[in-house]
Motif scaffolding. Structure first.
Motif, PDB file in Angstrom:
ATOM      1  N   HIS D 117       0.824  -1.223   0.000  1.00 54.71           N
ATOM      2  CA  HIS D 117       0.000   0.000   0.000  1.00 54.71           C
ATOM      3  C   HIS D 117       0.856   1.270   0.000  1.00 54.71           C
ATOM      4  N   SER D 118       2.160   1.099  -0.256  1.00 53.11           N
ATOM      5  CA  SER D 118       3.067   2.253  -0.278  1.00 53.11           C
ATOM      6  C   SER D 118       2.859   3.141   0.954  1.00 53.11           C
ATOM      7  N   PRO D 119       3.402   2.680   2.087  1.00 56.98           N
ATOM      8  CA  PRO D 119       3.062   3.306   3.368  1.00 56.98           C
ATOM      9  C   PRO D 119       3.580   4.726   3.530  1.00 56.98           C
ATOM     10  N   HIS D 120       2.859   5.508   4.326  1.00 55.79           N
ATOM     11  CA  HIS D 120       3.347   6.828   4.745  1.00 55.79           C
ATOM     12  C   HIS D 120       4.420   6.691   5.815  1.00 55.79           C
ATOM     13  N   ILE D 121       4.225   5.707   6.650  1.00 48.03           N
ATOM     14  CA  ILE D 121       5.134   5.521   7.789  1.00 48.03           C
ATOM     15  C   ILE D 121       5.602   4.061   7.827  1.00 48.03           C
ATOM     16  N   THR D 122       6.918   3.863   8.015  1.00 40.61           N
ATOM     17  CA  THR D 122       7.410   2.497   8.231  1.00 40.61           C
ATOM     18  C   THR D 122       7.853   2.336   9.684  1.00 40.61           C
ATOM     19  N   MET D 123       7.661   1.132  10.179  1.00 41.24           N
ATOM     20  CA  MET D 123       8.100   0.833  11.547  1.00 41.24           C
ATOM     21  C   MET D 123       8.969  -0.425  11.484  1.00 41.24           C
ATOM     22  N   SER D 138      10.855  -0.556  -4.134  1.00 40.51           N
ATOM     23  CA  SER D 138       9.680  -1.405  -3.930  1.00 40.51           C
ATOM     24  C   SER D 138       8.431  -0.625  -3.558  1.00 40.51           C
ATOM     25  N   VAL D 139       8.549   0.652  -3.424  1.00 39.43           N
ATOM     26  CA  VAL D 139       7.348   1.442  -3.141  1.00 39.43           C
ATOM     27  C   VAL D 139       7.193   2.523  -4.214  1.00 39.43           C
ATOM     28  N   SER D 140       5.940   2.899  -4.438  1.00 35.62           N
ATOM     29  CA  SER D 140       5.673   3.871  -5.505  1.00 35.62           C
ATOM     30  C   SER D 140       5.966   5.290  -5.045  1.00 35.62           C
ATOM     31  N   GLU D 141       6.036   5.460  -3.752  1.00 34.51           N
ATOM     32  CA  GLU D 141       6.175   6.810  -3.205  1.00 34.51           C
ATOM     33  C   GLU D 141       7.028   6.734  -1.946  1.00 34.51           C
ATOM     34  N   GLN D 142       7.907   7.697  -1.728  1.00 38.29           N
ATOM     35  CA  GLN D 142       8.710   7.664  -0.503  1.00 38.29           C
ATOM     36  C   GLN D 142       7.820   7.798   0.723  1.00 38.29           C
ATOM     37  N   PRO D 143       8.093   7.011   1.768  1.00 40.41           N
ATOM     38  CA  PRO D 143       7.396   7.241   3.040  1.00 40.41           C
ATOM     39  C   PRO D 143       7.748   8.629   3.574  1.00 40.41           C
ATOM     40  N   ARG D 144       6.871   9.119   4.448  1.00 40.38           N
ATOM     41  CA  ARG D 144       7.130  10.422   5.083  1.00 40.38           C
ATOM     42  C   ARG D 144       8.116  10.287   6.245  1.00 40.38           C
ATOM     43  N   GLY D 145       8.110   9.125   6.796  1.00 35.97           N
ATOM     44  CA  GLY D 145       9.005   8.925   7.937  1.00 35.97           C
ATOM     45  C   GLY D 145       8.923   7.495   8.415  1.00 35.97           C
ATOM     46  N   LEU D 360       3.627   7.377  19.963  1.00 32.24           N
ATOM     47  CA  LEU D 360       3.702   8.840  19.959  1.00 32.24           C
ATOM     48  C   LEU D 360       4.622   9.337  18.848  1.00 32.24           C
ATOM     49  N   SER D 361       5.633   8.547  18.483  1.00 27.82           N
ATOM     50  CA  SER D 361       6.539   8.963  17.411  1.00 27.82           C
ATOM     51  C   SER D 361       5.870   8.873  16.036  1.00 27.82           C
ATOM     52  N   VAL D 362       5.028   7.883  15.841  1.00 29.46           N
ATOM     53  CA  VAL D 362       4.294   7.785  14.575  1.00 29.46           C
ATOM     54  C   VAL D 362       3.386   9.011  14.413  1.00 29.46           C
ATOM     55  N   VAL D 363       2.730   9.388  15.499  1.00 30.81           N
ATOM     56  CA  VAL D 363       1.891  10.601  15.455  1.00 30.81           C
ATOM     57  C   VAL D 363       2.767  11.820  15.151  1.00 30.81           C
ATOM     58  N   TYR D 364       3.896  11.906  15.789  1.00 34.88           N
ATOM     59  CA  TYR D 364       4.814  13.036  15.586  1.00 34.88           C
ATOM     60  C   TYR D 364       5.282  13.111  14.139  1.00 34.88           C
ATOM     61  N   LEU D 365       5.701  11.960  13.584  1.00 36.43           N
ATOM     62  CA  LEU D 365       6.174  11.925  12.192  1.00 36.43           C
ATOM     63  C   LEU D 365       5.071  12.370  11.231  1.00 36.43           C
ATOM     64  N   THR D 366       3.860  11.967  11.547  1.00 36.53           N
ATOM     65  CA  THR D 366       2.725  12.347  10.705  1.00 36.53           C
ATOM     66  C   THR D 366       2.525  13.859  10.734  1.00 36.53           C
ATOM     67  N   ARG D 367       2.610  14.414  11.938  1.00 36.13           N
ATOM     68  CA  ARG D 367       2.389  15.864  12.093  1.00 36.13           C
ATOM     69  C   ARG D 367       3.526  16.677  11.479  1.00 36.13           C
ATOM     70  N   GLN D 368       4.731  16.122  11.539  1.00 33.59           N
ATOM     71  CA  GLN D 368       5.893  16.862  11.047  1.00 33.59           C
ATOM     72  C   GLN D 368       6.237  16.501   9.602  1.00 33.59           C
ATOM     73  N   ALA D 369       5.335  15.798   8.921  1.00 37.46           N
ATOM     74  CA  ALA D 369       5.656  15.299   7.582  1.00 37.46           C
ATOM     75  C   ALA D 369       6.199  16.416   6.689  1.00 37.46           C
ATOM     76  N   GLY D 370       7.354  16.152   6.081  1.00 37.87           N
ATOM     77  CA  GLY D 370       7.942  17.147   5.189  1.00 37.87           C
ATOM     78  C   GLY D 370       8.860  18.132   5.879  1.00 37.87           C
ATOM     79  N   LYS D 371       8.808  18.207   7.185  1.00 33.70           N
ATOM     80  CA  LYS D 371       9.608  19.215   7.892  1.00 33.70           C
ATOM     81  C   LYS D 371      10.908  18.659   8.465  1.00 33.70           C
ATOM     82  N   LEU D 372      11.038  17.346   8.472  1.00 31.23           N
ATOM     83  CA  LEU D 372      12.210  16.759   9.130  1.00 31.23           C
ATOM     84  C   LEU D 372      13.295  16.427   8.112  1.00 31.23           C
ATOM     85  N   PRO D 373      14.558  16.572   8.482  1.00 32.39           N
ATOM     86  CA  PRO D 373      15.651  16.223   7.566  1.00 32.39           C
ATOM     87  C   PRO D 373      15.724  14.707   7.334  1.00 32.39           C
TER      88      PRO D 373
END
Lengths: 417, 417, 417, 417
Positions: D117-123, D138-145, D360-373
């Motif tokens: 499903h080309s995830p937004h977040i990998t764990m 292997s994914v169509s789109e880069q994960p956000r975090g 809590l980190s998955v929530v954080y990564l979602t909120r900060q999507a695009g802002k983290l190096p």
């Protein structure tokens, strides 16, 4: 065959277990090699009522190799390893009466069957054989002697001897230094922790771990629980032992106080109703209760059931009691010996010494038949010392000997200052 | 005055020490209050040969308050606290014969002086009074009874009794549970460490710390040394004890092997020549040697001197022996009890229990005068239990009592399974 | 001479102490041998404000042998060993300004004197030199660099650097792994216990021992107190550290709760007023209070004095505060560092590593003069690693090296599963 | 359904396990309750490659309740609990790809499926997902975090980031204080012991127990092994850590020396070939080998097989390698993580904190999507602290807060002395 076991086809797994245990029991193996040659138990009938485990199997092999005619039954319905029982019948030719989880009737039928040949020697782990022999006239002839493995059994037999009613001599294996100093402390210590971990997988670090009883077993459990990071609380009725626990760094308090803060409770007293109706309602939601004393009377499960709205299994060997105060208590292994019900009992290394004493004591009783008083007697010091020396040898440890000068000094009173 | 002490003017500092110790001896204080009222030792003459420390002072006060006529001498020339001796004379009116560091002649003169009043009761810490009485005819009348504090003394007296030569009954204070289970283990354990630290200020963490002897004292020392981070090695001649040490997690080996790797050695065996000429040359440069056994015979200093090129003091209570192999060994407190020579002996809390047994045993011996056999007898169980109960009380700890049902269960053999 | 010390005639005892310490400081000795040849500190002026102990003496010798012109003053009025100071002046030719127990004025006069030569390098233990230099314009020229030994000092200097006011670079010795992982934990751990035992001779076994602060020092103290049989309670303001203490098996609670049950309290936080007026009235009669943090502000003695009816000395270094509620509290070493005030500070073995870092850092600062930012910097990793390797070597321990394959594996991300 | 699991009918037992674990994970439960209301992960696609255990199940439920679309695969073929997988599918509606004991092909097929499903977040737990994404497109789109649970994984990812090739930001869960200080030390410590006991039932008391690696995990294992009475030997390649082990009271030596005396070996280094062909022939007959490091590369089983005459199973999870020198070595769990292969992995209480950080980190990564190096970042301190505070709350422990005066003191440099 006369045996009553679960399934003879389990013997292969049982043999593997017996061989694995044998690797951890080098002292018994050395004694077995010797007795195999000298056959001191030729034509001696033995009835043994012991935990039917892989370690016991190696003791039984030893008696068989020494020439004995052995019948074995279980001393606890929950501790029997059915595959080991199968291998003892198939691979070693013993008669075995033991099925894991059998009901009360079956349990006592097995005990009676082990007495059918009217044994010369009884071997007990909790005094069941000797009790039956005393109550029922269940044997045609008095045994020549017997052995008793546990503290609990020895207490019962001393009580019987004290009122002059013990009918034949018993050697208290439990009192051998090489038994009770090791088995009760290191064996029960580790295997109780092992049983709790297998049953629950709880983290012990940081938990309030209440040990009820600070005898040899209780010391072992307390020491190992602390070694795993638990905060150990000791409850004890004897003032001297209570003080020792304090000085050993443990908190000591009455059970009504410990009940309120304990996360895990282990009873190991040899007495009855240690945790009962006055304690359960005080306990925290989620408290875990286990017993490592010989009989399943230390946690009063009848009272707990009366206090519970419902009882249900959660994990294997863990039952949840939901109390009326909406707290849930978890009882391990139905309040039976947690190290046997939930783990594998004492490790072979520990049983090695207990059972070396057993084997040598059975030979001793046979040789001394008729010469011993009808009383509970200690393991002869020569046997105890021999077991210790053999054990050190198998560990590759050599120790010093007293010099002639040192022996003389110890025996003399004129020297000094 | 008849006393022989260093300087009466030291009494103020001594009184402070005695009062400080008294704060740590609440059980003796409770007993003192009671005996002060009942005066059971009125007109009883007591000779005591004990370490003259602030804790002993509180025992002596107690006997005095109970009515006794007390003479006190030192059981070790190095353990006497001169200020305490001064206060005992000045503030409490005792006769004391004790000067720290006195020579051998003075030491024995003091012992003889303490017997001048031909005591009814002797109190020993190493059997010196009783030895003198047996050898010399140094008293006009046999004492009615005596007490002995130490393991070492009890061994000597048992040896005397065994050959029928003990002239009056002795109570082995050391054998009281509330003495030997606490004093030897926790007291010697801590104070041995304390003595080594005061003498040397070495870091124990990471050091190879060799404990010679795994009796109660040895266990205490081994446990505390490990608690300070040392890597403990145990040497022991008894096979069972050696096995216990292994199972307690210690390395066990013969002394000739331990000698090569030890950084610190402590002897605590009650025997002679534990570390001797065969060990010293094997030791590492800088090794430290201390003794916590009663007599200064455990480290063979004569042999060490023979092996040394030179001997010189380095720090107070530390002597450097430079061996011919150019290695330097450091002996603490001249091989005498390191906890007394280099620190302050057992803490008051521990002595509280030993000395509570002493006080109550002196009363018991007085009451039973003439009725006891000429043998070494244990402290009566009632006294032992009473001391334990009083101690728990002073710690603010309450423990459970057995219920009637539990007592019945323990006494019964029909119940179970 | 310019020195201000107690008495030059004490030098012999001081020299013995310095030599004894030297035996425990083999790493510093190895470094000294090297620097003696290369003289990298030739003409370098050093001012050191450190505890004037036998270990510090061996560091000072090392700098001297490396060519430096050293002035030494005391970083704590109670920790100075007067005999060591005498030997440093007489046997090693240093200028020393240090007298045990000097008053506040004298203390600061000594610090100022150590700066008279306007040092190139300052060495601090609590940031006193650097503070004075920043406040007073007390030197004619900025130093090139400095070192700081303690956590407390580093906190102060970081605060100064954070607001841009630090005038020269400081190396935080405390942050070296070979310093803080050992000195704070094992050194403070043992020597705090040592100080308490020397001051009080109380039995730790069974005592409620409250450790305030669970940083490196607090962990060391808690671990050793438990090792002596105490029941340790930890108070901590950081949630993560509090959790660690729980999992390490300690009881954790707020100080207002611990105050009621503690027998012994040790503060080791680096902060102020840890035990204060809200806690003292809750404490039990006989409670003992000690501080092992750098400054004597952790126990609020002013508040305690206000609450007391009377204050009097009982034993050396023990003051009794009798509160209005009739309970007596005992403060050790006037609330100053108990391991220095009541014992001998860190054992030489521990200081060996701290001071090896000091010596090598002074050389480093000299070589890098002018190149380093005006900030608090860590000890260079090469120095830290070198100290560790030298220490293992002196212990006779050899360890494995990573193989090429293992290094590659660690550096690679493609491998695995 | 798309899931690939063993058998949906196992779900009932799985649900019981999940509920049992939930009782030990109160922090995750509190967070779940909150996220259920706020739904911060609505429409967020998550792929998780973790050990499929009852604790992980509770994390997955939490993400689901927070709104996420979750696919879960196994990070280790031997750690999957098939019943838990079944319950996750049936009772919680997740997609799961995990079958215990699956072969290599199946294992990687499962990983790929979790990415469909080309995830937004990998764990990740060992960086398998992120590795696949980097290698294969292997994914169509880069994960956000993404998040990474383990030390081992973080090492791999840092290596990737260091060469600028990391394609999206990863939070190193392992570096949270509330993770690595607890999970690695207390969790791995206990569960490694647990795994060894379940696999072998050997007595640890008195055994030479060799711990390879003295990082957080190694410390935990060493501490617990000592707590069970073992004589612990540490092997370590880092000089500072080796010194710490010495000071913590352990013997330290090179593996070629430890190999000769060890009874039990545990590797826990994160590196490869720790025990290899140079060590096996040195080992004693009966030696036991286990690995608690993430990957099964620490014990070189290929080399061991080459050295063996025969290999056979003895007990479940124990394989016997008979070497040509006629000694038998026993490998537990095929050299895979012994705590997962032979026991149940970390106890829920420990995973509670790790997984609270995960949620809590998955929530954080979602909120900060695009802002983290595109780098490996630590868990934000606010999250770490919040987890610690919640955990203490669930333990019923309250701790002190810094007073205003104390905060000011810590922040100030003018105060002191």
């Amino acid at each position: 065959m006369n045996s009553e076991i679960k399934d003879l086809k389990l013997s292969k797994a049982g043999l593997e277990k017996i061989e694995w245990a044998d690797r951890g029991m080098p002292v018994v193996a050395m004694i077995r090699e010797e007795l195999k040659k000298t056959k001191p138990l030729k034509k001696v009938k033995v009835a043994a009522c012991l935990h039917v485990t892989s370690e016991t199997a190696n003791l039984m092999r030893t008696l068989k190799d020494a020439g004995a005619d052995v019948k074995l039954c279980a001393s606890n319905p929950l501790s029997t390893q059915d595959d080991v029982a199968a291998s003892l019948v198939k691979d070693f030719g013993l008669e075995v009466f033991a099925v894991r989880g059998i009901n009360r009737d079956g349990y006592y039928r097995h005990i009676r069957k082990s007495l059918f040949h009217s044994p010369h020697i009884t071997m007990d782990d909790g005094a069941d054989l000797v009790s039956l022999i005393h109550q029922n006239g269940s044997v045609s002839e008095q045994p020549r002697g017997g052995t008793e493995e546990t503290t609990t059994g020895v207490i019962r037999l001393r009580s019987l001897a004290a009122c002059g009613r013990l009918k034949y001599p018993i050697i208290a294996i439990n009192d051998a230094d090489t038994k009770h100093l090791f088995d009760n402390r290191y064996g029960t210590g580790q295997s109780t922790i092992d049983g709790i971990l297998r049953a629950t997988n709880v983290l012990l670090a940081g938990k309030n771990f209440v040990v009820c009883g600070y005898g040899w077993c209780g010391r072992g459990v307390a020491s190992r629980a602390r070694g795993m990071g638990a905060q150990v609380i000791v409850a004890e009725v004897d003032a001297v032992r209570a003080l020792e626990a304090v000085m050993d760094g443990f908190r000591v308090m009455a059970l009504k106080d410990a009940a309120k803060i304990g996360d895990i409770f282990v009873t190991v007293t040899g007495d009855t109703t240690v945790l009962g109706q006055s304690h359960f309602p005080l306990m925290k939601d989620g408290a875990i209760l286990a017993n490592s004393g010989h009989f399943d009377v230390e946690i009063d499960l009848k009272a707990l059931r009366r206090l519970a709205k419902s009882v249900r299994p959660t994990r294997p060997m863990v039952e949840e009691y939901s109390l009326r105060n909406n707290r849930r208590l978890y009882v391990l292994g139905q309040g039976r010996l947690v190290n046997l019900a939930c783990a594998e009992g004492h490790p072979p290394t520990v049983m090695d010494m207990s059972f070396a004493n057993q084997a040598l004591s059975v030979v001793y009783l046979t040789r001394q038949a008729g010469k011993l008083p009808k009383d509970v007697a200690p393991v002869p010091r020569e046997i105890d010392q021999r077991v210790a020396r053999l054990k050190l040898k198998t560990l590759g440890i050599s120790i010093d000997q007293l010099s002639a000068e040192q022996k003389k000094y110890l025996a003399s009173w004129e020297l000094g200052t």
